[in-house]
Design a protein around this motif. Structure first.
Motif, mmCIF file in Angstrom:
data_model
loop_
_atom_site.group_PDB
_atom_site.id
_atom_site.type_symbol
_atom_site.label_atom_id
_atom_site.label_comp_id
_atom_site.label_asym_id
_atom_site.label_seq_id
_atom_site.Cartn_x
_atom_site.Cartn_y
_atom_site.Cartn_z
ATOM 1 N N PHE A 1 -6.513 -0.013 15.877
ATOM 2 C CA PHE A 1 -7.400 -0.513 14.830
ATOM 3 C C PHE A 1 -8.760 0.121 15.016
ATOM 4 N N PRO A 2 -9.430 0.588 13.995
ATOM 5 C CA PRO A 2 -9.051 0.558 12.590
ATOM 6 C C PRO A 2 -7.925 1.543 12.293
ATOM 7 N N PRO A 3 -7.204 1.299 11.223
ATOM 8 C CA PRO A 3 -6.021 2.114 10.926
ATOM 9 C C PRO A 3 -6.396 3.547 10.555
ATOM 10 N N ASN A 4 -5.501 4.460 10.864
ATOM 11 C CA ASN A 4 -5.704 5.864 10.529
ATOM 12 C C ASN A 4 -5.162 6.217 9.153
ATOM 13 N N ILE A 5 -4.758 5.226 8.399
ATOM 14 C CA ILE A 5 -4.174 5.462 7.080
ATOM 15 C C ILE A 5 -5.303 5.641 6.061
ATOM 16 N N THR A 6 -5.105 6.583 5.163
ATOM 17 C CA THR A 6 -6.129 6.859 4.150
ATOM 18 C C THR A 6 -5.620 6.475 2.770
ATOM 19 N N ALA A 7 -6.556 6.406 1.835
ATOM 20 C CA ALA A 7 -6.192 6.084 0.455
ATOM 21 C C ALA A 7 -5.283 7.165 -0.124
ATOM 22 N N GLN A 8 -5.493 8.409 0.263
ATOM 23 C CA GLN A 8 -4.651 9.505 -0.246
ATOM 24 C C GLN A 8 -3.190 9.339 0.168
ATOM 25 N N GLU A 9 -2.955 8.838 1.361
ATOM 26 C CA GLU A 9 -1.577 8.624 1.818
ATOM 27 C C GLU A 9 -0.882 7.534 1.006
ATOM 28 N N LEU A 10 -1.655 6.583 0.509
ATOM 29 C CA LEU A 10 -1.078 5.468 -0.243
ATOM 30 C C LEU A 10 -0.806 5.824 -1.698
ATOM 31 N N LEU A 11 -1.398 6.909 -2.181
ATOM 32 C CA LEU A 11 -1.203 7.293 -3.581
ATOM 33 C C LEU A 11 0.194 7.840 -3.844
ATOM 34 N N TYR B 1 2.881 6.283 -3.277
ATOM 35 C CA TYR B 1 3.731 5.153 -3.668
ATOM 36 C C TYR B 1 3.558 4.881 -5.162
ATOM 37 N N LYS B 2 4.620 4.397 -5.808
ATOM 38 C CA LYS B 2 4.569 4.125 -7.245
ATOM 39 C C LYS B 2 3.518 3.087 -7.583
ATOM 40 N N LEU B 3 3.504 2.015 -6.811
ATOM 41 C CA LEU B 3 2.505 0.959 -6.993
ATOM 42 C C LEU B 3 1.585 0.944 -5.792
ATOM 43 N N ILE B 4 0.362 0.533 -6.012
ATOM 44 C CA ILE B 4 -0.579 0.434 -4.902
ATOM 45 C C ILE B 4 -0.151 -0.755 -4.043
ATOM 46 N N PRO B 5 0.094 -0.525 -2.764
ATOM 47 C CA PRO B 5 0.555 -1.620 -1.906
ATOM 48 C C PRO B 5 -0.535 -2.669 -1.662
ATOM 49 N N ASN B 6 -0.094 -3.888 -1.419
ATOM 50 C CA ASN B 6 -1.049 -4.947 -1.076
ATOM 51 C C ASN B 6 -1.463 -4.783 0.390
ATOM 52 N N PRO B 7 -2.474 -5.543 0.849
ATOM 53 C CA PRO B 7 -2.970 -5.361 2.222
ATOM 54 C C PRO B 7 -1.896 -5.512 3.309
ATOM 55 N N PHE B 8 -0.961 -6.436 3.134
ATOM 56 C CA PHE B 8 0.083 -6.588 4.144
ATOM 57 C C PHE B 8 0.971 -5.351 4.213
ATOM 58 N N ILE B 9 1.335 -4.799 3.070
ATOM 59 C CA ILE B 9 2.194 -3.608 3.056
ATOM 60 C C ILE B 9 1.452 -2.424 3.676
ATOM 61 N N ILE B 10 0.157 -2.327 3.398
ATOM 62 C CA ILE B 10 -0.637 -1.264 4.026
ATOM 63 C C ILE B 10 -0.631 -1.451 5.544
ATOM 64 N N TYR B 11 -0.766 -2.689 5.987
ATOM 65 C CA TYR B 11 -0.709 -3.021 7.420
ATOM 66 C C TYR B 11 0.640 -2.609 7.996
ATOM 67 N N ARG B 12 1.697 -2.901 7.265
ATOM 68 C CA ARG B 12 3.046 -2.552 7.720
ATOM 69 C C ARG B 12 3.225 -1.036 7.802
ATOM 70 N N ILE B 13 2.690 -0.314 6.807
ATOM 71 C CA ILE B 13 2.773 1.150 6.815
ATOM 72 C C ILE B 13 2.011 1.709 8.012
ATOM 73 N N ALA B 14 0.815 1.165 8.270
ATOM 74 C CA ALA B 14 0.026 1.619 9.417
ATOM 75 C C ALA B 14 0.757 1.333 10.728
ATOM 76 N N LEU B 15 1.431 0.200 10.789
ATOM 77 C CA LEU B 15 2.209 -0.166 11.969
ATOM 78 C C LEU B 15 3.366 0.808 12.173
ATOM 79 N N LYS B 16 4.031 1.166 11.091
ATOM 80 C CA LYS B 16 5.142 2.113 11.164
ATOM 81 C C LYS B 16 4.647 3.487 11.631
ATOM 82 N N ILE B 17 3.489 3.904 11.113
ATOM 83 C CA ILE B 17 2.913 5.181 11.526
ATOM 84 C C ILE B 17 2.549 5.146 13.007
ATOM 85 N N GLU B 18 2.003 4.023 13.458
ATOM 86 C CA GLU B 18 1.644 3.870 14.870
ATOM 87 C C GLU B 18 2.882 3.931 15.756
#
Length: 105
Positions: free
Chosen positions: A36-46, A48-65
């Protein structure tokens, strides 16, 4: 009838031990606080078809970690672990992920 219940109980017990092993491994051995803080950027989230909610972003960051530490965990276990960790996170961490969500929209 008895052997069926015994086998079912054994399998269920093994499943819970397996889940708790992963929770223990991830919480204590991997030292989740260092990512923490996460290394995930807004560009990485684009992507996805829909913008993920904060929990999904957390889950994606966890998967990347996990990937960065060469930890392979099935998707359903990542979701379980992320859910348990998310519930224990302070409001400041959750707000950080809400800010990442707002940057993507």
């Amino acid at each position: 009838m008895f052997p069926f219940f015994f086998i079912f109980f054994f399998i269920l017990t093994f499943f819970f031990i397996f889940i708790f092993f992963f929770l223990y491994f991830f919480l204590f051995i991997c030292n989740h606080a260092n990512c923490f803080p996460p290394n995930i950027t807004a560009q990485e989230l684009l992507k996805y078809k829909l913008i993920p909610n904060p929990f999904i972003i957390y889950r994606i960051a966890l998967k990347i970690e996990c990937k960065s530490k060469n930890i392979t965990i099935e998707r359903k276990f990542v979701s379980n672990i992320a859910s348990n960790l998310w519930k224990s996170e302070p409001a400041s961490v959750k707000n950080t992920y809400k800010e990442i969500e707002n940057r993507t929209s």
